[in-house]
Structure formats: C-alpha cells, structure tokens
Design a protein around this motif. Structure first.
Motif, short mmCIF file in Angstrom:
data_model
loop_
_atom_site.label_atom_id
_atom_site.label_comp_id
_atom_site.label_asym_id
_atom_site.label_seq_id
_atom_site.Cartn_x
_atom_site.Cartn_y
_atom_site.Cartn_z
N ASP A 171 17.44 -14.74 11.42
CA ASP A 171 17.78 -13.51 12.14
C ASP A 171 18.90 -13.79 13.14
OD1 ASP A 171 15.84 -11.99 10.85
OD2 ASP A 171 14.29 -12.49 12.33
N ASP A 172 19.88 -12.88 13.20
CA ASP A 172 20.92 -12.99 14.21
C ASP A 172 20.31 -12.78 15.59
OD1 ASP A 172 22.68 -13.28 12.11
OD2 ASP A 172 23.26 -11.18 12.09
N GLY A 196 41.15 -17.19 12.44
CA GLY A 196 41.32 -18.29 13.37
C GLY A 196 39.97 -18.94 13.66
N ASP A 197 40.00 -20.13 14.23
CA ASP A 197 38.76 -20.83 14.57
C ASP A 197 38.08 -20.21 15.79
OD1 ASP A 197 39.13 -22.61 12.49
OD2 ASP A 197 40.29 -24.00 13.73
N ASP A 198 38.89 -19.64 16.67
CA ASP A 198 38.32 -18.93 17.82
C ASP A 198 39.31 -17.88 18.28
OD1 ASP A 198 40.19 -20.06 19.77
OD2 ASP A 198 39.03 -21.90 19.68
N GLU A 206 29.89 -24.03 12.28
CA GLU A 206 29.57 -24.43 10.91
C GLU A 206 28.50 -23.52 10.31
OE1 GLU A 206 28.50 -28.49 10.77
OE2 GLU A 206 30.51 -29.25 11.25
N TRP A 207 27.62 -22.99 11.14
CA TRP A 207 26.49 -22.19 10.66
C TRP A 207 26.72 -20.68 10.78
CZ3 TRP A 207 25.38 -19.40 14.90
CH2 TRP A 207 25.59 -19.98 16.15
N GLY A 208 27.82 -20.27 11.41
CA GLY A 208 28.05 -18.84 11.61
C GLY A 208 29.07 -18.59 12.71
N THR A 209 28.80 -17.61 13.58
CA THR A 209 29.76 -17.19 14.60
C THR A 209 29.05 -16.90 15.92
OG1 THR A 209 31.13 -16.16 12.90
CG2 THR A 209 31.57 -15.52 15.17
N THR A 239 25.59 -15.07 15.20
CA THR A 239 25.42 -14.53 13.85
C THR A 239 25.37 -15.67 12.85
OG1 THR A 239 26.68 -12.57 14.50
CG2 THR A 239 26.33 -12.91 12.15
N TYR A 240 24.29 -15.74 12.09
CA TYR A 240 24.08 -16.84 11.15
C TYR A 240 24.53 -16.46 9.74
CZ TYR A 240 21.22 -18.90 14.84
OH TYR A 240 20.80 -19.42 16.03
N ASP A 241 25.16 -17.42 9.05
CA ASP A 241 25.52 -17.22 7.65
C ASP A 241 24.29 -17.22 6.75
OD1 ASP A 241 28.23 -17.10 8.26
OD2 ASP A 241 28.52 -19.26 7.99
#
Length: 270
Positions: free
Chosen positions: A109-110, A47-49, A78-81, A102-104
């Motif tokens: 660094d997260d 899901g998106d969220d 778009e860049w992560g969560t 959290t970055y893709d």
C-alpha cells in the motif's frame, strides 16, 4: 496525486485505399494495449529527482480567488517514488506538509503523511481518506501523489486519433474494485495522452454514479533539461464550479536531493 466515446470502425473506401497502396493500419499506428500506454506514461523520463515552486490559485463559483504558495520535491527510489509538498504561504496555513511514498510493488500500500503546524504532529493519511480533497483544492490526496498508480485500474483504449500531427490515445480507466472506487472517489477516468512524449494532457473524472465530476487540463508543456515538463495544471470541479490552478516555476531536475528531505520526521522543515 483523469468523455467521449468513438468508434474504431474504418470506412470501406479507406480500407480499399490502404489495400491499393500496400499499407495497413497496423503499419501506420503500432498496436499497443491500454495497459502498455499507461505503463509508458508511468515510465517516461522524469529525471532522478525534481524540485519546484508552485503558485496555487483557487476560484469559487462566484469568481472569488484565493492564492497559496508551495514547494514540492520528488525523488525516484529503487522501490518507487517519494514526493513531498510544503505550503509556504499564506501565513495561516504555512508549514502544512504532505509526504507520499508510492511503491512499484502492487502488493504494498502507498503511504502518505500530513503535517499540521498547529498540532505539531504528523499523522498518516488512511486509505479511506485518499479521495478527500487536499487543503481546499480540487485535488484529492491521491491526485497529489505525483507518481501514477496504474495497478488500481483496468484500462481500455477508446480511440486512437491524430491531433496537430501527433498520435493521441484516449484511454478509459476503471477502478478494479468497488472498494478502490470508494477509496479514490472516481467511478472512471478518461485520459487523453500524447503518444510522442507519453504525457497525459487532459483527464475527465466521473463519480461513482457515472456523473461528470472533474476535468484536468495540462495546457503548457515544454522541455527543461531535455525532459518534457508541464508548467501548469488546471483542475475544475464540474459539480461545484470550483477550480484550482497550479503554476510551476524554478523547476529543476537531478539535483541529488538528500533522502532525509523525504523523512516524515522532517516534514516541518524546508
């Protein structure tokens, strides 16, 4: 926000049967790399969220129990969560909040921030604290980050097997560097993954001396809004005989959560 070693050897008579039938192992079980398995786990539909209530049960080696209540939110960017958690009970720790970005991009660094009401202050969780345990649970700060970070590990498939008619993958994850192992607190992790829905259902964690440390079980999975969802997480510390159970309820997807909910300046608000 995860041992068994098994052989890939195929008995000769099995090979003869496969050849006789004109079949092949590759045809019956498509070959994927360990990295691809973990990428499919990370990419599965969530899901998106998401928002949910969590009941937490802590049990010590004497069987004595304590309970807590939390709320959690997650939003894919778009860049992560972005993931946020807020403790709502008991009163003495209510209001404690944890925010994770959290970055893709593996070069970034997260980030994590912790809000403690008694101090009325938000502080950043440093990289060296990622392996510390969150508020007396058996989950580290890194475990609490819902988005799977796959770039910190190298992977190896130990076994592909059938269980209850489903293809299962046993995947070993080893930190790429000793620095990462120290940061995360694990020498290696072995995941059991359902190949039909690409979900981890069991993980075994080992410390840096390769001693069994913890195991995670996900015993109940069902569909909510057509999304496969774990209803419970059970983490057991094998070295301390302490356990933590997360029971999820009131879980909702795609609620169009506002971005400000994940701003570190709003960690003290529900």
């Amino acid at each position: 926000m995860k041992s068994k070693n098994c052989s890939f050897a195929i008995p000769l008579f099995c090979l003869m049967i496969l050849m006789h039938c004109g079949a092949s192992l590759a045809a019956s079980k498509p070959q994927v790399t360990a990295r691809e398995v973990m990428e499919r786990v990370k990419a599965r539909d969530r899901g998106d969220d998401m928002t949910a209530d969590i009941k937490v049960i802590l049990t010590n080696r004497h069987g004595e129990k304590r309970s807590r209540e939390m709320k959690t939110w997650r939003k894919d960017m778009e860049w992560g969560t972005k993931t946020r958690l807020l403790i709502t009970a008991p009163p003495e720790i209510a209001g404690v909040g944890l925010l994770s970005w959290t970055y893709d991009d593996e070069d970034r660094d997260d980030l994590q921030w912790l809000y403690i009401p008694a101090l009325k202050k938000v502080r950043m969780i440093t990289s060296s604290e990622k392996g510390d345990y969150f508020m007396g649970t058996d989950f580290t700060y890194d475990d609490m980050d819902e988005d799977l970070s796959i770039n910190d590990y190298d992977y190896k498939i130990l076994e592909v097997y059938e269980q209850d008619g489903k293809t299962m993958y046993r995947v070993e994850s080893i930190p790429k560097t000793e620095q990462t192992a120290r940061k995360l607190g694990y020498g290696r992790i072995i995941h059991e993954i359902r190949g039909d829905i690409w979900m981890i259902v069991h993980s075994r964690m080992f410390d840096r001396k390769d001693r069994p440390l913890k195991h995670l079980d996900i015993p109940h999975i069902n569909k909510i809004n057509d999304i496969w969802t774990p209803n419970m997480l059970i983490m057991v510390n094998e070295q301390t005989s302490h356990s933590t159970v997360f029971e999820f309820s009131n879980l909702q997807y795609n609620s169009r959560l506002k971005d400000e909910l994940f701003d570190r300046n709003y960690l003290d608000r529900e």
